[in-house]
Motif scaffolding. Sequence first.
Motif, PDB file in Angstrom:
ATOM      1  N   HIS A  61       0.576  -1.112  -0.465  1.00 50.22           N
ATOM      2  CA  HIS A  61      -0.345  -0.205   0.516  1.00 50.22           C
ATOM      3  C   HIS A  61       0.947   1.177  -0.557  1.00 50.22           C
ATOM      4  CE1 HIS A  61      -3.228  -2.154   0.270  1.00 50.22           C
ATOM      5  NE2 HIS A  61      -3.204  -2.733   1.055  1.00 50.22           N
ATOM      6  N   ALA A  62       0.390   1.923   1.239  1.00 47.47           N
ATOM      7  CA  ALA A  62       1.188   3.191   0.833  1.00 47.47           C
ATOM      8  C   ALA A  62       2.306   3.658   1.083  1.00 47.47           C
ATOM      9  CB  ALA A  62       0.387   4.078   1.693  1.00 47.47           C
ATOM     10  N   ARG A  63       3.352   4.166   0.605  1.00 52.65           N
ATOM     11  CA  ARG A  63       4.940   4.577   1.061  1.00 52.65           C
ATOM     12  C   ARG A  63       4.867   4.717   1.913  1.00 52.65           C
ATOM     13  NH1 ARG A  63       8.721   2.768  -3.162  1.00 52.65           N
ATOM     14  NH2 ARG A  63       7.439   1.907  -5.030  1.00 52.65           N
ATOM     15  N   ARG A  64       6.029   4.789   3.132  1.00 53.37           N
ATOM     16  CA  ARG A  64       6.488   5.416   4.009  1.00 53.37           C
ATOM     17  C   ARG A  64       8.281   5.593   4.112  1.00 53.37           C
ATOM     18  NH1 ARG A  64       5.205   2.530   9.166  1.00 53.37           N
ATOM     19  NH2 ARG A  64       3.226   2.853   8.307  1.00 53.37           N
ATOM     20  N   ASN A  65       8.863   6.559   3.385  1.00 51.60           N
ATOM     21  CA  ASN A  65      10.108   6.984   3.621  1.00 51.60           C
ATOM     22  C   ASN A  65      10.428   6.213   2.361  1.00 51.60           C
ATOM     23  OD1 ASN A  65      10.206   8.484   6.155  1.00 51.60           O
ATOM     24  ND2 ASN A  65      10.532   6.281   6.861  1.00 51.60           N
ATOM     25  N   GLY A  66       9.938   6.473   1.110  1.00 54.36           N
ATOM     26  CA  GLY A  66      10.397   5.826  -0.127  1.00 54.36           C
ATOM     27  C   GLY A  66       9.752   4.097  -0.096  1.00 54.36           C
ATOM     28  N   SER A  67       9.439   3.984   0.701  1.00 47.36           N
ATOM     29  CA  SER A  67       9.842   2.100   0.983  1.00 47.36           C
ATOM     30  C   SER A  67       7.786   1.861   0.890  1.00 47.36           C
ATOM     31  CB  SER A  67      10.620   1.696   2.003  1.00 47.36           C
ATOM     32  OG  SER A  67      11.331   1.451   1.671  1.00 47.36           O
ATOM     33  N   PRO A  68       7.652   0.566   0.533  1.00 47.90           N
ATOM     34  CA  PRO A  68       6.022   0.250   0.659  1.00 47.90           C
ATOM     35  C   PRO A  68       5.836  -0.459   1.415  1.00 47.90           C
ATOM     36  CG  PRO A  68       6.915  -0.523  -2.249  1.00 47.90           C
ATOM     37  CD  PRO A  68       8.003   0.140  -0.787  1.00 47.90           C
ATOM     38  N   VAL A  69       5.075  -0.096   2.590  1.00 51.30           N
ATOM     39  CA  VAL A  69       4.399  -0.501   3.367  1.00 51.30           C
ATOM     40  C   VAL A  69       3.666  -1.680   3.106  1.00 51.30           C
ATOM     41  CG1 VAL A  69       3.131   0.053   5.562  1.00 51.30           C
ATOM     42  CG2 VAL A  69       4.451   2.201   5.100  1.00 51.30           C
ATOM     43  N   ARG A  70       3.990  -2.749   4.209  1.00 48.93           N
ATOM     44  CA  ARG A  70       3.104  -4.113   4.188  1.00 48.93           C
ATOM     45  C   ARG A  70       2.193  -4.159   5.291  1.00 48.93           C
ATOM     46  NH1 ARG A  70       8.139  -8.703   4.005  1.00 48.93           N
ATOM     47  NH2 ARG A  70       9.275  -7.907   2.459  1.00 48.93           N
ATOM     48  N   ASN A  71       1.200  -4.261   4.437  1.00 50.92           N
ATOM     49  CA  ASN A  71      -0.298  -4.435   5.165  1.00 50.92           C
ATOM     50  C   ASN A  71      -1.259  -5.637   5.065  1.00 50.92           C
ATOM     51  OD1 ASN A  71      -2.218  -3.600   6.734  1.00 50.92           O
ATOM     52  ND2 ASN A  71      -3.483  -2.319   5.628  1.00 50.92           N
ATOM     53  N   LEU A  72      -1.320  -6.254   5.932  1.00 54.30           N
ATOM     54  CA  LEU A  72      -2.403  -7.471   5.612  1.00 54.30           C
ATOM     55  C   LEU A  72      -3.359  -7.062   6.437  1.00 54.30           C
ATOM     56  CD1 LEU A  72      -2.706 -10.129   4.476  1.00 54.30           C
ATOM     57  CD2 LEU A  72      -1.022 -11.527   6.054  1.00 54.30           C
ATOM     58  N   GLY A  73      -4.405  -6.652   6.016  1.00 53.59           N
ATOM     59  CA  GLY A  73      -5.605  -6.930   7.418  1.00 53.59           C
ATOM     60  C   GLY A  73      -6.461  -8.027   7.154  1.00 53.59           C
ATOM     61  N   ARG A  74      -8.095  -8.174   7.045  1.00 53.06           N
ATOM     62  CA  ARG A  74      -8.716  -9.294   7.228  1.00 53.06           C
ATOM     63  C   ARG A  74      -9.456  -9.834   5.472  1.00 53.06           C
ATOM     64  NH1 ARG A  74     -11.143 -12.129  10.582  1.00 53.06           N
ATOM     65  NH2 ARG A  74     -10.525 -10.671  12.854  1.00 53.06           N
ATOM     66  N   GLU A  75      -7.827 -10.790   5.042  1.00 47.81           N
ATOM     67  CA  GLU A  75      -8.436 -10.224   3.718  1.00 47.81           C
ATOM     68  C   GLU A  75      -7.997 -11.496   3.047  1.00 47.81           C
ATOM     69  OE1 GLU A  75      -5.356  -7.702   1.520  1.00 47.81           O
ATOM     70  OE2 GLU A  75      -5.456  -7.163   4.084  1.00 47.81           O
ATOM     71  N   ILE A  76      -7.912 -12.382   3.547  1.00 48.80           N
ATOM     72  CA  ILE A  76      -7.790 -13.928   2.826  1.00 48.80           C
ATOM     73  C   ILE A  76      -8.588 -15.568   3.216  1.00 48.80           C
ATOM     74  CG2 ILE A  76      -5.822 -16.083   3.884  1.00 48.80           C
ATOM     75  CD1 ILE A  76      -4.248 -13.390   3.297  1.00 48.80           C
ATOM     76  N   TYR A  77      -8.873 -15.446   2.196  1.00 51.43           N
ATOM     77  CA  TYR A  77      -9.573 -16.619   2.231  1.00 51.43           C
ATOM     78  C   TYR A  77      -8.742 -17.974   2.524  1.00 51.43           C
ATOM     79  CZ  TYR A  77     -12.966 -20.234   0.248  1.00 51.43           C
ATOM     80  OH  TYR A  77     -13.874 -21.341  -0.287  1.00 51.43           O
ATOM     81  N   LEU A  78      -9.004 -18.496   3.933  1.00 50.73           N
ATOM     82  CA  LEU A  78      -8.064 -19.861   4.427  1.00 50.73           C
ATOM     83  C   LEU A  78      -8.992 -20.703   4.439  1.00 50.73           C
ATOM     84  CD1 LEU A  78      -5.916 -20.104   6.180  1.00 50.73           C
ATOM     85  CD2 LEU A  78      -6.745 -20.209   7.894  1.00 50.73           C
ATOM     86  N   LEU A  79      -8.426 -21.916   3.884  1.00 45.31           N
ATOM     87  CA  LEU A  79      -8.554 -23.811   2.953  1.00 45.31           C
ATOM     88  C   LEU A  79      -7.572 -24.007   4.380  1.00 45.31           C
ATOM     89  CD1 LEU A  79      -8.079 -21.850   0.481  1.00 45.31           C
ATOM     90  CD2 LEU A  79     -10.351 -23.921  -0.217  1.00 45.31           C
ATOM     91  N   MET A  80      -8.260 -24.778   5.484  1.00 44.94           N
ATOM     92  CA  MET A  80      -7.069 -25.343   6.379  1.00 44.94           C
ATOM     93  C   MET A  80      -7.947 -27.010   6.582  1.00 44.94           C
ATOM     94  SD  MET A  80      -7.855 -23.409   9.649  1.00 44.94           S
ATOM     95  CE  MET A  80      -6.685 -25.150  10.747  1.00 44.94           C
ATOM     96  N   ASP A  81      -6.513 -27.500   7.453  1.00 44.34           N
ATOM     97  CA  ASP A  81      -7.628 -29.280   8.071  1.00 44.34           C
ATOM     98  C   ASP A  81      -6.814 -28.643   9.735  1.00 44.34           C
ATOM     99  OD1 ASP A  81      -8.320 -30.269   5.684  1.00 44.34           O
ATOM    100  OD2 ASP A  81      -6.792 -29.802   4.578  1.00 44.34           O
ATOM    101  N   LEU A  82      -8.092 -29.509  10.325  1.00 48.94           N
ATOM    102  CA  LEU A  82      -7.008 -29.357  11.612  1.00 48.94           C
ATOM    103  C   LEU A  82      -6.409 -30.570  11.931  1.00 48.94           C
ATOM    104  CD1 LEU A  82     -10.469 -27.724  13.679  1.00 48.94           C
ATOM    105  CD2 LEU A  82      -7.981 -26.797  13.812  1.00 48.94           C
ATOM    106  N   SER A  83      -6.562 -31.862  11.139  1.00 54.07           N
ATOM    107  CA  SER A  83      -5.811 -32.750  10.900  1.00 54.07           C
ATOM    108  C   SER A  83      -6.089 -33.815   9.755  1.00 54.07           C
ATOM    109  CB  SER A  83      -6.784 -33.762  11.745  1.00 54.07           C
ATOM    110  OG  SER A  83      -7.023 -35.855  11.979  1.00 54.07           O
ATOM    111  N   THR A  84      -5.325 -34.694   9.838  1.00 55.62           N
ATOM    112  CA  THR A  84      -4.810 -35.583   7.689  1.00 55.62           C
ATOM    113  C   THR A  84      -5.816 -36.544   7.976  1.00 55.62           C
ATOM    114  OG1 THR A  84      -3.054 -36.690   9.381  1.00 55.62           O
ATOM    115  CG2 THR A  84      -2.744 -34.402   8.380  1.00 55.62           C
ATOM    116  N   THR A  85      -5.965 -36.676   9.327  1.00 55.11           N
ATOM    117  CA  THR A  85      -6.985 -38.411   9.143  1.00 55.11           C
ATOM    118  C   THR A  85      -8.885 -38.079   8.663  1.00 55.11           C
ATOM    119  OG1 THR A  85      -7.479 -37.692  11.285  1.00 55.11           O
ATOM    120  CG2 THR A  85      -5.872 -38.814  11.367  1.00 55.11           C
ATOM    121  N   CYS A  86      -8.876 -39.329   8.465  1.00 56.11           N
ATOM    122  CA  CYS A  86     -10.500 -39.601   8.080  1.00 56.11           C
ATOM    123  C   CYS A  86     -11.120 -40.549   8.671  1.00 56.11           C
ATOM    124  CB  CYS A  86     -10.724 -39.795   6.199  1.00 56.11           C
ATOM    125  SG  CYS A  86     -12.229 -39.060   6.172  1.00 56.11           S
ATOM    126  N   ASP A  87     -12.225 -40.695   9.126  1.00 52.02           N
ATOM    127  CA  ASP A  87     -12.491 -42.274   9.995  1.00 52.02           C
ATOM    128  C   ASP A  87     -13.086 -42.886   8.692  1.00 52.02           C
ATOM    129  OD1 ASP A  87     -14.866 -40.161   9.330  1.00 52.02           O
ATOM    130  OD2 ASP A  87     -16.144 -40.873  10.204  1.00 52.02           O
TER     131      ASP A  87
END
Length: 371
Positions: free
Chosen positions: A19-45
């Motif tokens: 996003h915006a620049r600060r002192n000539g360098s881009p600012v890293r900004n990760l807000g609430r924007e991720i679509y997270l696909l995940m597994d709590l376990s590797t197993t299935c019954d």
Amino acid sequence: MATAIGAVVRSLSEVLGWHARRNGSPVRNLGREIYLLMDLSTTCDILCSHCFRNAYTPAPRTMTARELEVLETSVFPHVDRLAFSETAEALHVRMMPEALSAARRAGIPFIRIQSNGTHLSPEVGKVLLDHALNVLGVSLDAVTPETFARIRKGADWEQVVKNVRAFARMRDARPEARTRIALNFSVMVQNAAEAPSFIRFAKELGADSVSFTHLMIETEEMRSWSLIHDPVRANSLFSELREEAEQVAFPVLVPEDVPSTLKPFDGALLESPCYHGPCQAAREKWVYLMADGTCHPCLNLQDCRPMGNVFETPLSELWFGPRNQSFRRGALVSGHVEGCDHCKIFIDPSETGNEMAYMAKRLTTRSAANL
């Protein structure tokens, strides 16, 4: 021209998270924007006949309470949508209630769980409703006990149907409940005849929608079960499904018609990536999180170099790390990246005549060649 180029650069920067620049360098900004696909376990019954576990069995691994705390503090605050189960059964994981609580405490607005329905007991159903689960997906693949037993090995037909029906009634008894029930049906030779009646069956169970999908091919034997090699039969069935859905007035997702001819995949590795097109995983900011904390920029890239591990490095740092940024930059600018030698999640219309376009979501051309 300069204005147009500037607009493209600004748009790309926003998509990549710079996003915006600060002192000539881009600012890293990760807000609430991720679509997270995940597994709590590797197993299935259970072991379904068309599951990838018939070709590969992952080592048993379940997240710990301490690791869940890490997710709540350094991962979940960045998540806008959460899919709590991608390659394993979520409802039989003992810590699922705690995981749901952590996700809600972190403020995640949308949560989905995919299940085989075996562990959808009244107690579990109450937990899901108490935590305002947005969508519960249940895979059934049949309307008769006999077909169900052949496909979903280890699951009890009567119990699963009873569980789904009871959960729907429990949900309907709560005027404030907003949980939607989405049933899934993987179409294959073994169950194709039952697909049309599945729509009315799903509605009778109390479901809110049905998704029909092609069989995800994991082994050579599974290729013979797929309807993609019989376009006439496949397309006739899909047409019948659309007509039935219209008559019943029920939300149904049906695959696009199969081309009259398909170019068979002969197992030869492709010299260069052949998928070029829009990448939803990049545009929607996907992250796939494995049960051991390993992250990939897309569920389709598990056999490629990962972004890193969230139990070792905060997600915000992994997001701006070289692996993820390289993937996203390549996907958004050039239309493909290393590892996407053929995307199974987002099929380019120009590629639908290629059998590879219908292969399993988890397989790239390189791993599919091992079939």
